[in-house]
Design a protein around this motif. Structure first.
Motif, PDB file in Angstrom:
ATOM      1  N   GLY A 188       0.782  -1.255  -0.028  1.00  0.00           N
ATOM      2  CA  GLY A 188       0.147   0.062   0.096  1.00  0.00           C
ATOM      3  C   GLY A 188       0.897   1.132   0.065  1.00  0.00           C
ATOM      4  O   GLY A 188       0.330   2.352   0.587  1.00  0.00           O
ATOM      5  N   PHE A 189       2.031   1.024  -0.593  1.00  0.00           N
ATOM      6  CA  PHE A 189       2.891   2.385  -0.329  1.00  0.00           C
ATOM      7  C   PHE A 189       3.363   2.932   0.704  1.00  0.00           C
ATOM      8  O   PHE A 189       3.619   4.102   1.210  1.00  0.00           O
ATOM      9  CB  PHE A 189       2.466   3.366  -1.672  1.00  0.00           C
ATOM     10  N   LEU A 190       3.062   1.975   1.726  1.00  0.00           N
ATOM     11  CA  LEU A 190       3.691   2.389   2.961  1.00  0.00           C
ATOM     12  C   LEU A 190       4.857   1.831   3.512  1.00  0.00           C
ATOM     13  O   LEU A 190       4.875   0.328   3.225  1.00  0.00           O
ATOM     14  CB  LEU A 190       2.517   2.022   4.251  1.00  0.00           C
ATOM     15  N   PRO A 191       5.920   2.164   4.246  1.00  0.00           N
ATOM     16  CA  PRO A 191       7.099   1.315   4.682  1.00  0.00           C
ATOM     17  C   PRO A 191       6.842   0.495   5.818  1.00  0.00           C
ATOM     18  O   PRO A 191       5.959   0.622   6.701  1.00  0.00           O
ATOM     19  CB  PRO A 191       7.981   2.717   4.993  1.00  0.00           C
ATOM     20  N   GLU A 192       7.726  -0.557   5.734  1.00  0.00           N
ATOM     21  CA  GLU A 192       7.532  -1.580   6.839  1.00  0.00           C
ATOM     22  C   GLU A 192       8.903  -1.379   7.680  1.00  0.00           C
ATOM     23  O   GLU A 192       9.933  -0.986   7.165  1.00  0.00           O
ATOM     24  CB  GLU A 192       7.631  -2.938   6.348  1.00  0.00           C
ATOM     25  N   PHE A 193       8.848  -1.993   8.853  1.00  0.00           N
ATOM     26  CA  PHE A 193      10.029  -1.706   9.882  1.00  0.00           C
ATOM     27  C   PHE A 193      11.125  -2.605   9.236  1.00  0.00           C
ATOM     28  O   PHE A 193      11.053  -3.755   8.541  1.00  0.00           O
ATOM     29  CB  PHE A 193       9.816  -2.420  11.141  1.00  0.00           C
ATOM     30  N   PRO A 194      12.264  -1.915   8.883  1.00  0.00           N
ATOM     31  CA  PRO A 194      13.507  -2.601   8.348  1.00  0.00           C
ATOM     32  C   PRO A 194      13.995  -3.654   9.285  1.00  0.00           C
ATOM     33  O   PRO A 194      13.944  -3.651  10.370  1.00  0.00           O
ATOM     34  CB  PRO A 194      14.480  -1.588   8.095  1.00  0.00           C
ATOM     35  N   GLU A 195      15.007  -4.737   8.543  1.00  0.00           N
ATOM     36  CA  GLU A 195      15.390  -5.633   9.253  1.00  0.00           C
ATOM     37  C   GLU A 195      16.512  -5.432  10.135  1.00  0.00           C
ATOM     38  O   GLU A 195      16.750  -5.484  11.350  1.00  0.00           O
ATOM     39  CB  GLU A 195      16.008  -6.774   8.583  1.00  0.00           C
TER      40      GLU A 195
END
Length: 404
Positions: free
Chosen positions: A168-175
């Motif tokens: 949905g063009f939203l960032p996710e928490f990075p590794e």
């Protein structure tokens, strides 16, 4: 022997919008009869609101009288503007922000590039991908990144957070946990928005990990949905992890007047130092303040007349956004954005690259947009159109695209 800052040499080509301007200039010179319509750069087209013009005229007259003349502005900006900002943009929304935590500047672009100076070069940054180029490029210039990787289309030693159709063009928490996290909502370039619960998760994440969020809220005036926050300080705990950037360019048409501000809460401490004092030192040393007449114009934005006039102006641009969105959707394009932001993000047709689609639109329809790849590797295959044109040009441009 004189040496140069070799970090600048890491940057591929020129600044995105400079490249676009050169291509358009060359096309117009080769095709002087072409009626080119620009929906590319996010520059406004409507004149300044009457309340702002009145404030400018009045303050210019003051500058012509020794009794009311103003020289250098206070470091943080004039109290009359900072108090108006604190009340209208924060306290009236339930945000605990004081006037002396607001630093007036000549625009959010400057602040978004300069804010990194108060942080060490060993900090690792995280950015959305696609992303407003200034966040990345200024960190490259400072030496906080590695080299540009041509195969990936991005820089080493930067944490990229893909924003795609799938999420949905939203960032996710990075590794990998970043030190500095750049977020822009409503988003440039995708036009996407984040809900308050979703933003609260980022605030909690930053406080848990000791990260700092640099939050660009330049487009908050275009928010139309109730569950979308206008400020990160609407979230609990944001005072201890977030710096917010704001602009008068898009909400009040100040692209050519230049005014913005940055909020650095006094509760925000890292490495044993409060960041408010660091930014105050940087601001006082390298900036002599926005002009008095411009700050008086900014104050007029918060007057009853100014609010009403600017609400109408924002509505004008958002009617353009709706026309672009609905027109492209009816023509079979895959589109998003345009609801809480003046940007429409569309998928390029027929598997064209974003620059191929740029050339196609310019040559076949005499329309200028912005290639998605200019915002990052995950922008490839997408294209940005802005709603800042005149209504007549916007309607004409969409008709031309539909007739291709």
């Amino acid at each position: 022997m004189v040496t140069v800052n070799h970090n600048y040499l890491k940057l591929p080509g020129s600044y995105l919008f400079s490249t676009i301007a050169k291509k358009v200039k060359a096309y117009k010179e080769a095709n002087p009869q072409a009626n080119v319509i620009s929906l590319g750069i996010g520059d406004v087209t409507q004149p300044l609101a009457p309340a702002i013009i009145e404030a400018l005229h009045k303050s210019v007259d003051e500058m012509g009288d020794a009794a009311t003349f103003h020289g250098y502005a206070p470091d943080l900006g004039y109290e009359f503007l900072r108090s108006a900002i604190a009340k209208n943009d924060y306290k009236d929304r339930g945000c605990d922000i004081e006037a002396d935590e607001i630093f007036v500047s000549d625009g959010a672009k400057s602040d978004s590039g300069n804010i990194q100076e108060i942080f060490g070069l060993d900090n690792k940054i995280a950015v959305c991908d696609p992303v407003y180029p200034v966040y990345v490029d200024t960190n490259v210039m400072a030496g906080r990144t590695g080299e540009y990787n041509k195969e990936r289309g991005n820089f080493d030693n930067v944490i990229y957070m893909p924003c795609t159709e799938a999420n949905g063009f939203l960032p996710e928490f990075p590794e990998e946990v970043p030190d500095l996290i750049y977020l822009c909502f409503p988003n440039n370039p995708t036009g996407g928005a984040i809900t308050k619960p979703q933003l609260q998760e980022w605030v909690d994440y930053a406080n848990k990990n000791g990260s700092v969020i640099i939050y660009d809220a330049a487009y908050e005036a275009y928010i139309s949905e109730e569950n979308v926050p206008h400020s990160i300080y609407e979230c609990e705990g944001a005072r201890t992890c977030a710096i917010e950037l704001r602009s008068f360019s898009k909400n009040a048409g100040f692209t050519g007047v230049r005014l913005g501000f940055t909020v650095v809460p006094k509760d925000l401490v890292r490495d044993g130092v409060d960041l408010h004092s660091l930014w105050a030192r940087r601001h006082g040393t390298k900036f002599n303040g926005a002009p008095y007449i411009v700050q008086r114009a900014g104050e007029a934005v918060y007057s009853p007349e100014g609010k009403a006039q600017l609400k109408e102006q924002v509505g004008y641009y958002m009617s353009n956004a709706k026309a672009i969105y609905e027109g492209l959707a009816s023509a079979g394009y895959s589109v998003s954005g345009g609801v809480n932001a003046p940007y429409i993000w569309l998928k390029t047709p027929d598997k064209m690259t974003s620059w191929e689609f740029f050339d196609y639109l310019l040559e076949k329809a005499n329309i200028v947009g912005t290639p998605g790849s200019g915002f990052g590797a995950h922008g490839e295959g997408f294209f940005r159109l802005t709603a800042f044109g005149t209504h007549e040009n916007t309607i004409e441009a969409i008709e031309r695209i539909k007739n291709l």
